[in-house]
Write an enzyme that holds these catalytic residues in place. Structure first.
Site, PDB file in Angstrom:
ATOM      1  N   LYS A   1      24.460 -12.062  25.865  1.00 43.88           N
ATOM      2  CA  LYS A   1      25.251 -13.156  25.310  1.00 43.88           C
ATOM      3  C   LYS A   1      26.719 -13.109  25.732  1.00 43.88           C
ATOM      4  O   LYS A   1      27.331 -14.146  25.993  1.00 43.88           O
ATOM      5  CB  LYS A   1      25.130 -13.159  23.782  1.00 43.88           C
ATOM      6  CG  LYS A   1      23.751 -13.595  23.276  1.00 43.88           C
ATOM      7  CD  LYS A   1      23.738 -13.658  21.754  1.00 43.88           C
ATOM      8  CE  LYS A   1      22.418 -14.226  21.245  1.00 43.88           C
ATOM      9  NZ  LYS A   1      21.268 -13.371  21.577  1.00 43.88           N
ATOM     10  N   GLU A  19      31.753 -13.628  16.053  1.00 40.80           N
ATOM     11  CA  GLU A  19      32.100 -15.037  16.201  1.00 40.80           C
ATOM     12  C   GLU A  19      32.511 -15.613  14.852  1.00 40.80           C
ATOM     13  O   GLU A  19      32.109 -15.097  13.799  1.00 40.80           O
ATOM     14  CB  GLU A  19      30.897 -15.848  16.699  1.00 40.80           C
ATOM     15  CG  GLU A  19      30.542 -15.651  18.147  1.00 40.80           C
ATOM     16  CD  GLU A  19      29.359 -16.515  18.551  1.00 40.80           C
ATOM     17  OE1 GLU A  19      29.172 -16.692  19.767  1.00 40.80           O
ATOM     18  OE2 GLU A  19      28.616 -16.989  17.672  1.00 40.80           O
ATOM     19  N   ARG A  52      13.291 -19.494  29.763  1.00 37.14           N
ATOM     20  CA  ARG A  52      11.832 -19.568  29.705  1.00 37.14           C
ATOM     21  C   ARG A  52      11.432 -20.895  29.090  1.00 37.14           C
ATOM     22  O   ARG A  52      12.283 -21.702  28.713  1.00 37.14           O
ATOM     23  CB  ARG A  52      11.278 -18.430  28.832  1.00 37.14           C
ATOM     24  CG  ARG A  52      11.940 -18.408  27.453  1.00 37.14           C
ATOM     25  CD  ARG A  52      11.282 -17.472  26.481  1.00 37.14           C
ATOM     26  NE  ARG A  52      12.075 -17.248  25.287  1.00 37.14           N
ATOM     27  CZ  ARG A  52      12.171 -18.075  24.259  1.00 37.14           C
ATOM     28  NH1 ARG A  52      11.524 -19.243  24.284  1.00 37.14           N
ATOM     29  NH2 ARG A  52      12.910 -17.782  23.200  1.00 37.14           N
ATOM     30  N   HIS A  67      16.570 -17.288  10.573  1.00 44.00           N
ATOM     31  CA  HIS A  67      17.140 -17.639  11.875  1.00 44.00           C
ATOM     32  C   HIS A  67      16.067 -17.982  12.913  1.00 44.00           C
ATOM     33  O   HIS A  67      16.357 -17.984  14.110  1.00 44.00           O
ATOM     34  CB  HIS A  67      18.030 -16.507  12.410  1.00 44.00           C
ATOM     35  CG  HIS A  67      19.156 -16.148  11.495  1.00 44.00           C
ATOM     36  ND1 HIS A  67      20.259 -16.965  11.292  1.00 44.00           N
ATOM     37  CD2 HIS A  67      19.344 -15.067  10.694  1.00 44.00           C
ATOM     38  CE1 HIS A  67      21.080 -16.394  10.428  1.00 44.00           C
ATOM     39  NE2 HIS A  67      20.561 -15.258  10.048  1.00 44.00           N
TER      40      HIS A  67
END
Length: 495
Positions: free
Chosen positions: A117, A201, A293, A236
């Site tokens: 990430k 974040e 993907r 999530h």
């Protein structure tokens, strides 16, 4: 290079879905299976099927050398990884290519870049893609975490750099919580991904989770196939998806589509991929990650565009150019998908394994069921508990919601608890119907007792059995006596 024989390195509904498109393209197919899956529908559908080991995924579907050995022995030209398992493993892709086979997916380099990430954020920042405020480097220690948190302001989100699926993710609302939550995030990141790196974040409040489907060929042609709304999540992880999003207007759609294409350019992408964004209440969007993907929810995009994404993956891997440009693509109608999990929504969505004593899928125009089980099969404990994906299509969103409600009511599953009742409850909820829901939908509105009724479990099973018997016999016709011929209304109208 024309692919003549394809090995699908996966299981269940996605394996069967890929095998079907391959057969339509005239490609011979190989399925691999573990001990738990030897009687599965996808195994019987393939031209050849090969056992690769015990039920535990680490000894079968995650065993790279075994899969490559099967591909070599049975003379496959290409390998499709599906999703999950090895689908985003750069080492797997690299070894396939080194073996002289075609990997149906992006390059190992693009996969590795987007799989991290922080590296992905750095790559896309050069293209002006909006990023969530936060640290652009791994958090090394507690004091570093506190400095970043104070700079961007609470609440914050601690995330695993190499992660996904909500693992290694922790929300921190107050400075007093940061020490404990940081330690937990690092520990879970290490155990889940073998990499303890985490970053911080700013937590976007009341967000929408919107993703853009892209296709990119080997000739630098890239298109986006519009957005998917994926905000209904538990732990999530997505439960309900739709396309297009009721929240996204034409201006935002164009901006996010352009950004997704730039993300693909940033990593030299080839194949089908998905760029995920988080969108705030004011329609400001921020890059989250790229999934290198095919996505679980790809059918809703197929329904509104008429594009078979697996076919496009195969043709791109063969070196062909995309058959269409961005201007050729249009949104037609509306599609919804619910994931039918063997989970108990009345008990924190915990897995519910067991035998499918009754399994009857809904039918009718605009209804698609991608599944990997048949009646009588066991839902194994070794893998993701998803039984099927139920997809509906209609000319607009309100009609699609009504069709989904009817389809869920028609679905018959006895033997395990499923998320169907929860999904039906969502379809009826005002917040969902208005399109104003966020990723906090379950936390904001759902309580397990909302699915309770006045009937006992035994009464519900009896009712379901009676309904199932009716469905199985309603088209059987009248019982005839011996030597009695059936009467036909067509006899009256013969010329």
């Amino acid at each position: 290079m024309k692919i003549k024989k394809l090995l699908v390195a996966n299981r269940g509904e996605i394996s069967l879905r890929i095998l079907r498109t391959a057969k339509e393209l005239g490609i011979q197919t190989i399925a691999v299976y573990s001990d738990a899956d030897q009687g599965a529908p996808y195994v019987r559908f393939a031209d050849e099927a090969v056992g690769i080991g015990p039920s535990n995924a680490s000894q079968s579907y995650l065993h790279i050398e075994k899969i490559l050995e099967v591909a070599k022995t049975f003379k496959a030209d290409a390998i499709h990884p599906g999703y999950g398992f090895l689908s985003e493993n750069p080492e797997f892709a690299r070894k396939i290519i080194e073996s002289g086979l075609i990997f149906i997916g992006p390059t190992p380099e693009a996969m590795a870049l987007m799989g991290n990430k922080l590296a992905a954020k750095k790559a896309v920042s050069d293209y002006g893609i909006p990023l969530v405020p936060g640290a652009q480097t791994p958090i090394q220690h507690l004091e570093n975490a506190k400095m970043v948190a104070e700079k961007i302001g609470y609440p914050i989100l601690i995330k695993a750099s190499a992660g996904g699926g909500g693992k290694g993710m922790r929300i921190v609302h107050h400075p007093s919580e940061i020490n404990e939550q940081l330690e937990r995030a690092i520990s879970e990141a290490q155990s889940s991904f073998g990499d303890p790196s985490v970053f911080i974040e700013k937590l976007i409040l009341s967000p929408k989770h919107i993703e853009i489907q892209i296709l990119a060929d080997h000739h630098q042609n890239i298109v986006h196939l519009f957005e998917r709304e994926c905000s209904i999540q538990r732990r999530h992880q997505k439960v309900i998806e739709e396309a297009p999003s009721p929240f996204v207007n034409a201006e935002l759609r164009a901006a996010m589509g352009k950004a997704a294409v730039l993300v693909a350019k940033a990593c030299g992408y080839q194949g089908a991929g998905t760029v995920e964004f988080i969108v705030d209440k004011d329609r400001n969007f921020f890059f989250l990650e790229m999934n290198t993907r095919l996505q679980v929810e790809h059918p809703v995009t197929e329904m509104i565009t008429g594009v078979d994404l697996v076919k496009e993956q195969i043709e791109i891997a063969e070196g062909n150019q995309l058959r269409f440009t961005q201007s050729d693509l249009k949104i037609n109608g509306h599609a919804l998908e619910v994931r039918v999990y063997a989970e108990d929504p009345q008990n924190n969505f915990l897995p519910s394994t067991g035998q499918l004593k009754t399994y009857i899928t809904p039918k009718g125009p605009g209804i698609r069921v991608d599944d990997g089980y048949v009646e009588g099969m066991e839902i194994p404990v070794y893998y993701d508990p998803m039984i099927a994906k139920l997809i509906v299509y209609a000319e607009n969103r309100s009609l699609a919601i009504e069709k989904m409600k009817r389809a869920i009511e028609e679905y018959r599953i006895i033997g395990v608890k499923t998320t169907l009742s929860f999904c039906h409850w969502v379809m009826k909820h005002e917040s969902f119907q208005s399109g104003k829901f966020t990723t906090g939908f379950i936390e904001d509105y759902f309580k397990p007792e909302m699915l309770q009724d006045n009937f006992s479990t035994e009464e519900l099973e009896i009712a379901a059995l009676i309904s199932t018997f009716h469905l199985k016999t309603q088209n059987a016709g009248p019982i005839l006596q011996k030597d009695q011929k059936p009467k036909s209304p067509w006899r009256k109208n013969r010329i």
